[in-house]
Design a protein around this motif. Structure first.
Motif, PDB file in Angstrom:
ATOM      1  N   SER A  44       0.853  -1.179   0.000  1.00 52.39           N
ATOM      2  CA  SER A  44       0.000   0.000   0.000  1.00 52.39           C
ATOM      3  C   SER A  44       0.898   1.241   0.000  1.00 52.39           C
ATOM      4  N   CYS A  45       0.324   2.349  -0.381  1.00 54.03           N
ATOM      5  CA  CYS A  45       1.084   3.600  -0.482  1.00 54.03           C
ATOM      6  C   CYS A  45       1.355   4.159   0.914  1.00 54.03           C
ATOM      7  N   ILE A  46       2.611   4.296   1.247  1.00 59.07           N
ATOM      8  CA  ILE A  46       2.989   4.817   2.568  1.00 59.07           C
ATOM      9  C   ILE A  46       2.609   6.292   2.680  1.00 59.07           C
ATOM     10  N   HIS A  48       0.138   7.891   1.206  1.00 56.09           N
ATOM     11  CA  HIS A  48      -1.310   7.992   1.395  1.00 56.09           C
ATOM     12  C   HIS A  48      -1.702   7.534   2.799  1.00 56.09           C
ATOM     13  N   SER A  49      -1.058   6.501   3.309  1.00 59.19           N
ATOM     14  CA  SER A  49      -1.360   6.016   4.656  1.00 59.19           C
ATOM     15  C   SER A  49      -1.033   7.062   5.723  1.00 59.19           C
ATOM     16  N   CYS A  58      -0.066   6.715  -6.770  1.00 56.97           N
ATOM     17  CA  CYS A  58      -1.252   6.047  -6.236  1.00 56.97           C
ATOM     18  C   CYS A  58      -2.160   5.588  -7.375  1.00 56.97           C
TER      19      CYS A  58
END
Length: 142
Positions: A44-46, A48-49, A58
Motif C-alpha cells: 500500500s502507499c505509505i 497515502h497512509s 497512487c
C-alpha cells in the motif's frame, strides 16, 4: 585490471532479465490489487497512509492490472500519469531495441534537459491537482 564484457553478452544479460519481469507481469495480470485477499504481495502507499493525500503513483498497481487485462479506460481512471509514462517507456524501449539489436540509428527526443524538466514539472502538477477535492480535479484521484 578492468575486464569488459563483449556487447553480445550484455544483450544476453538483458534478455535474461526479462524472465523475472515476465513472471511479475503475469502475476499482475492474474491478481487484482484492488481485491486484497491477504495472500498478495501488493504494497500500500505509505504516503497515502500517513497523510491521506494521493501521491503521483497512487493507483498505478491497479492501472497495471487493468492495462494487462485490456481495460484501458479503467486504467486511465486509476492513474492517468502512469499511462503517459507507459507510452514514454515504450518509446524508450523502441529506441533501445532499434539501436542494440537492429543497429539502427534513431534520434531519442527524450534525451535532453527540457524533457527531464518537463517530466518533473508534470509530476509535481499532477500530484497537486489530484488532491484537489473539487471537479474536475477530483477525477484525477484513483
Amino acid at each position: 585490471m578492468h575486464f569488459k564484457l563483449p556487447n553480445k553478452y550484455l544483450k544476453y544479460g538483458y534478455l535474461l532479465a526479462l524472465v523475472p519481469i515476465f513472471f511479475l507481469v503475469r502475476y499482475y495480470q492474474s491478481h487484482d490489487p484492488e481485491v486484497n485477499t491477504g495472500e498478495s504481495f501488493f504494497p500500500s502507499c505509505i504516503f497515502h497512509s500517513l497523510t491521506g493525500y494521493h501521491c503521483p503513483g497512487c493507483g498505478s498497481q491497479r492501472a497495471i492490472h487493468d492495462l494487462l487485462n485490456g481495460r484501458i479506460l479503467a486504467a486511465l481512471k486509476h492513474n492517468l500519469l502512469f499511462i503517459i509514462l507507459t507510452v514514454v517507456l515504450g518509446i524508450k524501449g523502441y529506441y533501445y531495441i532499434s539501436k542494440a539489436f537492429f543497429k539502427r540509428e534513431v534520434v531519442d527526443w527524450t534525451y535532453n534537459k527540457y524533457f527531464s524538466i518537463t517530466v518533473f514539472v508534470l509530476i509535481i502538477c499532477y500530484w497537486i491537482l489530484r488532491n484537489i477535492a473539487t471537479p474536475p480535479f477530483c477525477h484525477l484521484a484513483p
